[in-house]
Motif scaffolding. Sequence first.
Motif, PDB file in Angstrom:
ATOM      1  N   MET A  97       0.823  -1.199   0.000  1.00 58.80           N
ATOM      2  CA  MET A  97       0.000   0.000   0.000  1.00 58.80           C
ATOM      3  C   MET A  97       0.864   1.259   0.000  1.00 58.80           C
ATOM      4  SD  MET A  97      -3.164  -0.761  -0.321  1.00 58.80           S
ATOM      5  CE  MET A  97      -3.865   0.820   0.112  1.00 58.80           C
ATOM      6  N   ARG A  98       1.926   1.271   0.775  1.00 56.90           N
ATOM      7  CA  ARG A  98       2.827   2.424   0.741  1.00 56.90           C
ATOM      8  C   ARG A  98       3.410   2.607  -0.658  1.00 56.90           C
ATOM      9  NH1 ARG A  98       4.071   0.805   6.143  1.00 56.90           N
ATOM     10  NH2 ARG A  98       5.711  -0.608   5.406  1.00 56.90           N
ATOM     11  N   HIS A  99       3.748   1.481  -1.285  1.00 60.20           N
ATOM     12  CA  HIS A  99       4.290   1.539  -2.642  1.00 60.20           C
ATOM     13  C   HIS A  99       3.275   2.157  -3.603  1.00 60.20           C
ATOM     14  CE1 HIS A  99       6.385   0.376  -6.264  1.00 60.20           C
ATOM     15  NE2 HIS A  99       5.442  -0.498  -6.610  1.00 60.20           N
ATOM     16  N   PHE A 100       2.029   1.693  -3.544  1.00 60.56           N
ATOM     17  CA  PHE A 100       1.004   2.205  -4.449  1.00 60.56           C
ATOM     18  C   PHE A 100       0.721   3.687  -4.219  1.00 60.56           C
ATOM     19  CE2 PHE A 100      -0.832  -2.317  -4.277  1.00 60.56           C
ATOM     20  CZ  PHE A 100      -0.055  -2.720  -5.356  1.00 60.56           C
ATOM     21  N   LEU A 101       0.642   4.084  -2.942  1.00 64.91           N
ATOM     22  CA  LEU A 101       0.222   5.443  -2.616  1.00 64.91           C
ATOM     23  C   LEU A 101       1.350   6.460  -2.764  1.00 64.91           C
ATOM     24  CD1 LEU A 101      -1.990   4.606   0.475  1.00 64.91           C
ATOM     25  CD2 LEU A 101      -2.799   5.360  -1.753  1.00 64.91           C
ATOM     26  N   ASN A 102       2.583   6.035  -2.567  1.00 65.89           N
ATOM     27  CA  ASN A 102       3.702   6.972  -2.631  1.00 65.89           C
ATOM     28  C   ASN A 102       4.353   7.034  -4.001  1.00 65.89           C
ATOM     29  OD1 ASN A 102       3.376   7.526   0.102  1.00 65.89           O
ATOM     30  ND2 ASN A 102       4.866   5.978   0.744  1.00 65.89           N
ATOM     31  N   PHE A 103       3.997   6.103  -4.882  1.00 70.18           N
ATOM     32  CA  PHE A 103       4.652   6.075  -6.186  1.00 70.18           C
ATOM     33  C   PHE A 103       4.407   7.387  -6.943  1.00 70.18           C
ATOM     34  CE2 PHE A 103       4.671   5.160 -10.757  1.00 70.18           C
ATOM     35  CZ  PHE A 103       5.983   4.720 -10.887  1.00 70.18           C
ATOM     36  N   GLY A 104       5.477   7.969  -7.439  1.00 70.47           N
ATOM     37  CA  GLY A 104       5.375   9.197  -8.211  1.00 70.47           C
ATOM     38  C   GLY A 104       5.390  10.464  -7.390  1.00 70.47           C
ATOM     39  N   ALA A 105       5.484  10.345  -6.050  1.00 75.24           N
ATOM     40  CA  ALA A 105       5.471  11.544  -5.210  1.00 75.24           C
ATOM     41  C   ALA A 105       6.714  12.395  -5.438  1.00 75.24           C
ATOM     42  CB  ALA A 105       5.366  11.151  -3.736  1.00 75.24           C
ATOM     43  N   GLN A 106       7.842  11.751  -5.637  1.00 70.60           N
ATOM     44  CA  GLN A 106       9.089  12.455  -5.844  1.00 70.60           C
ATOM     45  C   GLN A 106       9.823  11.837  -7.036  1.00 70.60           C
ATOM     46  OE1 GLN A 106       9.908  15.094  -4.219  1.00 70.60           O
ATOM     47  NE2 GLN A 106       8.446  15.034  -2.523  1.00 70.60           N
ATOM     48  N   PRO A 107      10.544  12.638  -7.804  1.00 66.72           N
ATOM     49  CA  PRO A 107      11.321  12.062  -8.912  1.00 66.72           C
ATOM     50  C   PRO A 107      12.416  11.164  -8.364  1.00 66.72           C
ATOM     51  CG  PRO A 107      11.900  14.373  -8.579  1.00 66.72           C
ATOM     52  CD  PRO A 107      10.716  14.100  -7.705  1.00 66.72           C
ATOM     53  N   PRO A 108      12.803  10.147  -9.117  1.00 65.09           N
ATOM     54  CA  PRO A 108      13.860   9.253  -8.629  1.00 65.09           C
ATOM     55  C   PRO A 108      15.187   9.995  -8.515  1.00 65.09           C
ATOM     56  CG  PRO A 108      13.406   8.829 -10.953  1.00 65.09           C
ATOM     57  CD  PRO A 108      12.357   9.793 -10.481  1.00 65.09           C
ATOM     58  N   ARG A 109      15.984   9.607  -7.543  1.00 63.04           N
ATOM     59  CA  ARG A 109      17.335  10.148  -7.429  1.00 63.04           C
ATOM     60  C   ARG A 109      18.171   9.488  -8.515  1.00 63.04           C
ATOM     61  NH1 ARG A 109      19.635   9.749  -1.476  1.00 63.04           N
ATOM     62  NH2 ARG A 109      21.298  10.863  -2.574  1.00 63.04           N
ATOM     63  N   TRP A 110      18.643  10.285  -9.441  1.00 63.94           N
ATOM     64  CA  TRP A 110      19.252   9.725 -10.638  1.00 63.94           C
ATOM     65  C   TRP A 110      20.758   9.933 -10.630  1.00 63.94           C
ATOM     66  CZ3 TRP A 110      18.473   5.990 -13.471  1.00 63.94           C
ATOM     67  CH2 TRP A 110      19.060   5.850 -14.732  1.00 63.94           C
ATOM     68  N   THR A 111      21.497   8.825 -10.764  1.00 64.42           N
ATOM     69  CA  THR A 111      22.957   8.866 -10.828  1.00 64.42           C
ATOM     70  C   THR A 111      23.475   8.495 -12.212  1.00 64.42           C
ATOM     71  OG1 THR A 111      23.184   6.549 -10.163  1.00 64.42           O
ATOM     72  CG2 THR A 111      23.069   8.201  -8.397  1.00 64.42           C
ATOM     73  N   GLY A 112      22.562   8.150 -13.116  1.00 65.03           N
ATOM     74  CA  GLY A 112      22.972   7.730 -14.455  1.00 65.03           C
ATOM     75  C   GLY A 112      23.307   6.255 -14.553  1.00 65.03           C
ATOM     76  N   GLU A 113      23.117   5.504 -13.478  1.00 69.14           N
ATOM     77  CA  GLU A 113      23.487   4.085 -13.475  1.00 69.14           C
ATOM     78  C   GLU A 113      22.300   3.192 -13.819  1.00 69.14           C
ATOM     79  OE1 GLU A 113      26.644   3.008 -10.308  1.00 69.14           O
ATOM     80  OE2 GLU A 113      25.429   4.598  -9.428  1.00 69.14           O
ATOM     81  N   TRP A 114      22.598   2.116 -14.515  1.00 72.52           N
ATOM     82  CA  TRP A 114      21.622   1.106 -14.884  1.00 72.52           C
ATOM     83  C   TRP A 114      22.163  -0.272 -14.503  1.00 72.52           C
ATOM     84  CZ3 TRP A 114      17.145   2.315 -17.937  1.00 72.52           C
ATOM     85  CH2 TRP A 114      17.082   3.661 -18.344  1.00 72.52           C
ATOM     86  N   VAL A 115      21.272  -1.184 -14.181  1.00 72.52           N
ATOM     87  CA  VAL A 115      21.642  -2.582 -14.036  1.00 72.52           C
ATOM     88  C   VAL A 115      21.378  -3.263 -15.375  1.00 72.52           C
ATOM     89  CG1 VAL A 115      21.217  -4.759 -12.845  1.00 72.52           C
ATOM     90  CG2 VAL A 115      21.048  -2.606 -11.594  1.00 72.52           C
ATOM     91  N   MET A 116      22.377  -3.969 -15.879  1.00 70.08           N
ATOM     92  CA  MET A 116      22.245  -4.682 -17.148  1.00 70.08           C
ATOM     93  C   MET A 116      22.448  -6.174 -16.907  1.00 70.08           C
ATOM     94  SD  MET A 116      24.443  -4.309 -20.694  1.00 70.08           S
ATOM     95  CE  MET A 116      23.655  -2.754 -21.155  1.00 70.08           C
ATOM     96  N   VAL A 117      21.565  -6.978 -17.484  1.00 64.91           N
ATOM     97  CA  VAL A 117      21.649  -8.434 -17.424  1.00 64.91           C
ATOM     98  C   VAL A 117      21.828  -8.951 -18.833  1.00 64.91           C
ATOM     99  CG1 VAL A 117      20.359 -10.544 -16.962  1.00 64.91           C
ATOM    100  CG2 VAL A 117      20.267  -8.662 -15.327  1.00 64.91           C
TER     101      VAL A 117
END
Length: 329
Positions: A97-117
Amino acid sequence: MNAQEPADEVRIPRAQIGSSPQHLLTTLLGEYLDSSQADLPSTAVIAILREFGVSESSARAALSRLVKRGLIATRGNRRPPVYHLTSQAIAKHRSRMRHFLNFGAQPPRWTGEWVMVSFSIPSSGQAVRHGVRRSLTALRFVGLYDSVWIRPGREAAPAREALDELLRPVEGARWSIMHVRFDEESGPHGPASAYDLTALSAAYSAFIEQYADLRVAARNGEVDAARALVARTSAMDSWRRFPDTDPDLPHHLLPRPWPRQRARETFLDIHSALGALAQARLVQVATPYWPDAASWITHFQASQDPARPEPTGGSAAATSRADGDPSPR
């Protein structure tokens, strides 16, 4: 004796378009019940699901499936059966529920990193390959190329665990997990091209349009309790797909205009304004079968959100719970 599965066996039904009785019941339990001490008669559940057009046989089947998933357990051997939420399920519900209700409240903290598989599976391993893709999709990875999958951020442990489980037994399988940066993030060969942002934007816009009238009616106090229960649950079921499918890309990779904030405001207005009314309707429906219903039924609401104004109207009910904290009874 209570049938109860360990915490790591609790399995939330997969999100889907539309609501199966099992999925609907999971939503209702997460929104309106927050104690493993509450005795929940099956007859009350049947009456509640009847509000959504669910037959008695389908309601009983949903209860049985949630027992198997570890979300609820039987209380003794009473007839008709009595259930209770497991403590593991309550923790899972609060987190979701916290995930659903808080999603989009703040922009993600972006470092330019990605996980690649990246993975290589022998040609005979078609079923395994399908399983890997399904698992990575559930972890919010997206295919950049055939066997190269990415997701924003640094969290690699879930992918590592999934690949170890799926591929270690497969002879000849190889896989790598990397943290990478792209020289051209937003270009045609960059990571943004892997996402169907046009379709996601259209889905957000459709959500806004679908619930525009209900938002206005909720704000104006024009929704009665019976309608509030079904409408609020419908809005939650529609919204909850977005936090699980939106990759939450950084602002500079999104098309303009990006409708997520408008969709989020629409959802939170409905969810906040109709909470107390939906709770009241649940109590009304359940009480003939569950005399203690008013002591246990509550409603979940968003905690103070810096991204939007304080809610008004029915959202400040004293019997609600914010961010998963149960109200005193």
